[in-house]
Enzyme design. Structure first.
Site, mmCIF file in Angstrom:
data_model
loop_
_atom_site.group_PDB
_atom_site.id
_atom_site.type_symbol
_atom_site.label_atom_id
_atom_site.label_comp_id
_atom_site.label_asym_id
_atom_site.label_seq_id
_atom_site.Cartn_x
_atom_site.Cartn_y
_atom_site.Cartn_z
ATOM 1 N N SER A 36 0.783 -1.005 -0.201
ATOM 2 C CA SER A 36 -0.023 -0.024 0.078
ATOM 3 C C SER A 36 0.757 1.151 0.161
ATOM 4 C CB SER A 36 -1.050 -0.002 1.288
ATOM 5 O OG SER A 36 -1.878 0.858 1.090
ATOM 6 N N ASP A 93 -2.718 6.160 -3.665
ATOM 7 C CA ASP A 93 -1.394 5.540 -3.103
ATOM 8 C C ASP A 93 -0.940 4.495 -4.287
ATOM 9 O OD1 ASP A 93 -3.501 3.744 -2.661
ATOM 10 O OD2 ASP A 93 -3.002 3.084 -0.787
ATOM 11 N N ASP A 99 -0.788 1.137 -4.653
ATOM 12 C CA ASP A 99 -1.898 0.027 -4.944
ATOM 13 C C ASP A 99 -3.311 0.622 -5.545
ATOM 14 O OD1 ASP A 99 -2.426 0.487 -2.309
ATOM 15 O OD2 ASP A 99 -3.256 -1.539 -2.190
ATOM 16 N N ASP A 122 -5.818 2.369 -3.729
ATOM 17 C CA ASP A 122 -7.273 1.865 -2.951
ATOM 18 C C ASP A 122 -7.356 3.086 -2.155
ATOM 19 O OD1 ASP A 122 -5.147 1.424 -1.158
ATOM 20 O OD2 ASP A 122 -5.705 -0.251 -0.387
#
Length: 575
Positions: free
Chosen positions: A149, A301, A303, A305
């Site tokens: 993340s 961010d 990834d 999400d």
């Protein structure tokens, strides 16, 4: 330095032929050059937290590497076979831009295939929400994302998803962990069956984009879309694979991408932290916004999400919204759209978390629906969707910049949230308002809620002990008053009890156990203490509120609430 025998036993196991020569050489080098680093790499096993398993990459049981992830994957393979004994098992795998994510994803795919499990592996990096979508689209039994993340560049991670597209929750998580812990490292089958590995990309991309536009579009006029001036940055992450295409196909033509941050790069060279929660991360995007006179800035961010948003205030200055603010703006908009479409029957719900703004409860009450509140992490919101099939999920979020629109994706989804926030901004601008004005209107209707977060980083073995002691002190020696306000209730999620200090009564909390404490003050303030499940941090969440009579009072109310938060922080000795 002295290293405990149990740690040395772990080290010696990793110096056996079960582990490749490079791994053994790295360990040998640590033994002579960095004994402290060796201890940190082996003093514990990496654990599953709120967002899966995350850790620093390197050798050792407390690191992300082919063996720790291999053990996870072998254990998950064994568990899937027990759960679905007569089925042809299928899993989907995605990965982000981080160093080693692609190679670790292939290791994970190899192990699944070696265990006779069909693997759908994305051919290149993709956003985490697309994995959740793909898992359901392909009728898989489980899914994996290789991502850390928003953590620093030296981190990577491993998130496990179940059949419904959500992350694993009890009892699956405990049962999977038991399978993993029962294994030895030489039980891992690394020998791939390439015939069981299928690479996926374009078909899933197109279906994901189509689904996103269907779920997050709300009849915004073509001209309004074209008039919205957007700045977007992927912060070197995966959202570049989806968000520009989604915005373009949805009709947003005025999108300015931060070119310096457009190319995926796991070293994140232009930011200290690739986290849209941190104002510094959006510095370049804000500069571009001023250059092109943008209405809105959006950053995601690595990834994809989490979603960070900046908008112009009443003076035309770009300001960053926090996750609670974006959450209530998007939730209120969705609720109003459902109301106008006559779709609210009273069986719908929105979702939030125990550390997020209480305004979500006010919104639900105003629209005659339920707000289900769970532990930190979107896996709990996804679990609500699965556990209450007779209720319809509208949307929901958490303070850490995550939001989910509908149930096509069962995790926080910056791709859909990006389109949704553009829909709100475009419609507001077309009607002579703005996203910021819409937020102020909510404060006028529901009170001015202001939240603040402090994260204290405590690394290593000593840091973990310090965090544990802070939580023990808060439990065993609770504060009776803070900033002149009595503590009226303490919720302890570790033992699932709530203590009413006014009436001297104790109640049971019907929620899974978690190491979280919440103090409620008599003026409606809320203070939450929670060790992070994915980082070496302890987090303190503050929520205060005041009635806002008119927009003219905004500045004074904001200053009053800021002072209140700082007084609470000072009294708790957190600064």
């Amino acid at each position: 330095m002295h290293i405990e025998q149990n740690i040395l036993d772990q080290v010696n196991e990793w110096l056996t032929p079960t582990f490749d020569q490079n791994t053994q050489d790295e360990i040998t080098a640590l033994m002579t050059s960095d004994p402290k680093g060796l201890e940190d790499a082996f003093y514990k096993n990496l654990e599953f937290g709120t967002g899966g398993m995350r850790g620093v990459m390197g050798v050792g049981t407390n690191r992300i590497n082919k063996y720790t992830l291999g053990k996870n994957t072998q254990g998950l393979s064994n568990y899937l076979k027990k759960c679905f004994p007569n089925e042809d098992l299928k899993v989907a795998i995605a990965y982000d831009c981080r160093k080693n994510s692609d190679t670790l994803a292939k290791v994970v795919a190899d192990i699944f295939s070696a265990n006779g499990i069909k693997v759908y592996l994305f051919s290149e990096l993709r956003p985490t929400p697309e994995l959740s979508f793909a898992l359901k689209y392909l009728n898989c039994h489980a899914g994996i994302v290789l991502t850390a993340s928003h953590n620093p560049p030296e981190y990577n991670g491993y998130k496990v998803y179940w059949q419904d597209g959500g992350q694993i929750v009890p009892p699956q998580d405990g049962e999977i962990i038991a399978e993993i812990e029962a294994l030895k490292y030489n039980d891992i089958n690394f020998t791939a069956n390439e015939n069981l590995i299928e690479y996926i990309d374009t078909e899933i991309d197109e279906a994901f984009i189509k689904s996103t536009i269907e779920n997050a579009s709300f009849n915004t006029p073509k001209e309004a879309k074209e008039n919205l001036n957007i700045v977007f940055t992927s912060l070197h992450g995966t959202s570049i694979k989806s968000i520009p295409a989604v915005l373009s196909k949805a009709g947003y033509t005025n999108v300015n991408i931060v070119k310096e941050q457009e190319i995926p790069d796991g070293t994140f060279p232009t930011v200290k932290s690739p986290n849209p929660e941190e104002p510094e991360a959006l510095t370049m995007a804000l500069a571009l916004a001023d250059k092109v006179n943008a209405d809105i800035v959006i950053g995601t961010d690595p990834d994809s999400d989490r979603l960070g948003v900046a908008v112009r205030d009443t003076n035309g200055k770009m300001i960053l919204l926090n996750g609670n603010q974006t959450m209530v703006i998007m939730t209120a908009f969705l609720l109003e759209q459902w109301k106008r479409a006559d779709k609210i029957t009273g069986t719908e719900f929105i979702g939030s978390t125990i550390v997020s703004t209480p305004m979500m409860l006010d919104l639900a009450e105003a629209y005659g629906i339920e707000c289900k509140v769970g532990l930190t992490g979107f896996k709990w919101i996804a679990k609500f969707i699965k556990d209450f099939p007779d209720q319809k999920f509208i949307g929901g979020g958490e303070e850490s910049f995550g939001f989910m629109v509908g149930d096509a994706v069962r995790d926080k989804d910056a791709v859909a949230a990006c389109l949704l926030v553009c829909e709100i901004a475009a419609q507001a601008k077309a009607s002579g308002s703005s996203l910021y004005n819409e937020l102020i209107n909510l404060y006028l209707d529901f009170s001015f809620y202001k939240e603040h977060l402090i994260s204290l980083t405590k690394k290593g073995k000593e840091g973990l002990a310090e965090i544990n002691q802070m939580m023990i002190d808060l439990r065993e020696n609770p504060m009776e008053s803070i900033n002149g306000q009595r503590v009226v209730c303490i919720e302890d999620y570790q033992n699932t009890t709530a203590r009413d200090l006014i009436n001297n009564e104790t109640f049971h909390l019907d929620i899974p156990k978690s190491n979280v404490l919440i103090y409620y003050l008599e003026d409606g303030s809320k203070i939450c203490a929670r060790p992070s499940g994915t980082e070496p941090k302890i987090k303190f969440y503050f929520s205060v509120n005041a009635i806002l009579e008119s927009k003219d009072d905004l500045e004074a109310a904001n200053a009053y609430l800021d002072t209140k938060i700082q007084n609470i922080i000072s009294e708790m000795k957190l600064n």
